[in-house]
Design an enzyme around this catalytic site. Structure first.
Site, PDB file in Angstrom:
ATOM      1  N   CYS A 123      48.496  31.319  -8.253  1.00 11.36           N
ATOM      2  CA  CYS A 123      47.322  30.944  -7.443  1.00 11.36           C
ATOM      3  C   CYS A 123      47.515  31.211  -5.950  1.00 11.36           C
ATOM      4  O   CYS A 123      46.549  31.180  -5.182  1.00 11.36           O
ATOM      5  CB  CYS A 123      46.960  29.482  -7.680  1.00 11.36           C
ATOM      6  SG  CYS A 123      46.728  29.092  -9.413  1.00 11.36           S
ATOM      7  N   HIS A 256      42.953  27.366  -1.848  1.00 12.99           N
ATOM      8  CA  HIS A 256      42.868  27.705  -3.270  1.00 12.99           C
ATOM      9  C   HIS A 256      42.043  26.633  -3.981  1.00 12.99           C
ATOM     10  O   HIS A 256      42.258  25.435  -3.796  1.00 12.99           O
ATOM     11  CB  HIS A 256      44.280  27.774  -3.866  1.00 12.99           C
ATOM     12  CG  HIS A 256      44.261  27.790  -5.361  1.00 12.99           C
ATOM     13  ND1 HIS A 256      43.468  28.669  -6.076  1.00 12.99           N
ATOM     14  CD2 HIS A 256      44.900  27.017  -6.272  1.00 12.99           C
ATOM     15  CE1 HIS A 256      43.640  28.434  -7.363  1.00 12.99           C
ATOM     16  NE2 HIS A 256      44.494  27.439  -7.515  1.00 12.99           N
ATOM     17  N   ASN A 286      38.984  26.864 -11.564  1.00 15.72           N
ATOM     18  CA  ASN A 286      40.144  27.433 -10.877  1.00 15.72           C
ATOM     19  C   ASN A 286      40.323  28.881 -11.356  1.00 15.72           C
ATOM     20  O   ASN A 286      40.678  29.113 -12.502  1.00 15.72           O
ATOM     21  CB  ASN A 286      41.369  26.577 -11.226  1.00 15.72           C
ATOM     22  CG  ASN A 286      42.647  27.076 -10.595  1.00 15.72           C
ATOM     23  OD1 ASN A 286      42.717  28.185 -10.094  1.00 15.72           O
ATOM     24  ND2 ASN A 286      43.677  26.244 -10.640  1.00 15.72           N
TER      25      ASN A 286
END
Ligand code: ACO
Length: 329
Positions: A123, A256, A286
């Site tokens: 990520c 993020h 996500n």
């Protein structure tokens, strides 16, 4: 005599792409219920802020999502693909073991010859890729880069594990980064701590024609949560200081997009108002390395983020990895 090196790299265009298949929490809950897995819109929204995510169709690869995002970024930068001399794709869900998704993307863009490679920092991937591209531009190794975060996390989710499969989605975001004498990227910082490999991983591999180990995502959610808020705050403060700025100078915080509680907690720890936070996790879930460039592009195209704004991008993910980039758009 050699031309002087550019002082900065600058984002000149952004683009993104979400596959059309959008699943709300209710859609996903109904799908999981068929296999006896219980979840609810209420639980997912309360713990994560996620309301919907997009999943790519089975025949669609990471490079397909990357291609549309890249084309949109090139168009926004008024730039021909042939003028790109560096392609970096941040992904943990590549099309193949090799060649890299960046090479496959280069082929799909119909260009050849320029450097193309993938960055794997889960990520944090986009922040890592942007930092590498910025460094290569400032050393004269490249002048015009395509930097992309693209993921098909739906391929590595365990749909019998309700603690993880409700969290992720697919998508891609891209920027064109060009050599410039005006800012630009002002400060970057990257970190990793391999002591935490086990709290977020896909512990499988390919060997002898077989998949060895478990090729599905595993996560210790609470351990990730605790580490994420601490390192995001530290690295954000550090790049602000490196750039000689203060948190008040930052117009938009683009972390993020893992979980609304991590985003809000980071913003509060930095003593920034919550209305400076770009939020897309509610609609995208996500999307790992794609989440920051997706949020950036949505902010730009939605008219929130304007030319000249100061942006703080901060990533955190498996590895454990984290990093941040402070830039003026
Ligand atoms: N639906 C309904 N109930 C659920 C679900 C679900 N999808 N998932 C877990 N539960 C239940 C559990 O079984 C447990 O039930 P029990 O109390 O009867 O045992 C209860 O909910 C609480 O479970 P916890 O795992 O303790 O829930 P927690 O409050 O920690 O929330 C979460 C889990 C959302 C994953 C949280 O830990 C978190 O936000 N972690 C951060 C991790 C993250 O965002 N990861 C994204 C990837 S990492 C990255 O991008 C950096």
């Amino acid at each position: 005599m050699n031309a002087p090196l550019p002082r900065y790299s600058r984002i000149t265009g952004t683009g993104s792409y979400l596959p059309p298949n959008r699943l709300t929490n209710d859609d996903l809950a109904a799908q999981l219920a068929k296999d006896g897995i219980e979840t609810s819109d209420h639980w997912i929204v309360e713990r994560t802020g996620i309301r919907a995510r997009h999943f790519a169709a089975p025949e669609v690869c990471c490079s397909d999502l990357a291609l549309v995002a890249a084309q949109r970024a090139l168009e926004a930068a008024d730039c021909d693909a042939a003028s790109i001399d560096l392609i970096i794709v941040a992904t943990s869900t590549p099309d193949m073991v090799f060649p890299s998704t960046a090479c496959l993307l280069q082929q799909k863009l119909g260009v050849h010859g320029c450097a193309a490679f993938d960055v794997q920092a889960v990520c944090s991937g986009f922040v890592y890729a942007l930092t590498v591209a910025d460094s290569m531009i400032r050393t004269g190794a490249a002048r015009k880069a395509l930097v992309i975060g693209a993921e098909v996390f739906s391929r590595i989710l365990d749909f019998t594990d309700r603690t993880t499969c409700v969290l992720f989605g697919d998508g891609a975001g891209a920027v064109v980064l060009e050599a410039s004498d005006t800012p630009g990227v002002l400060a970057t910082e990257l970190h990793a701590d391999g002591r935490h490999v086990n709290i977020l991983c896909v512990p499988g591999t390919v060997s002898g024609g077989k998949v060895l180990g478990d090729p599905l995502l595993k996560m210790d959610g609470q351990a990730v949560f605790k580490l994420a808020v601490g390192v995001l705050e530290d690295v954000a403060r550090s790049v602000i200081e490196k750039a000689g700025r203060t948190a008040d100078d930052v117009d938009w915080l683009i972390p993020h997009q893992a979980n609304i509680r991590i985003l809000q907690s980071t913003t509060k720890r930095l003593k920034m108002p919550l209305d400076k936070l770009i939020i897309t996790v509610d609609q995208h879930g996500n999307t790992s390395a794609a989440s920051i460039p997706l949020a950036l592009d949505e902010g730009v195209r939605g008219g929130k983020i304007k030319p000249g704004d100061s942006l703080l991008l901060a990533g955190v993910g498996g590895g454990f990895t984290w990093g941040a980039v402070l830039l003026d758009l």
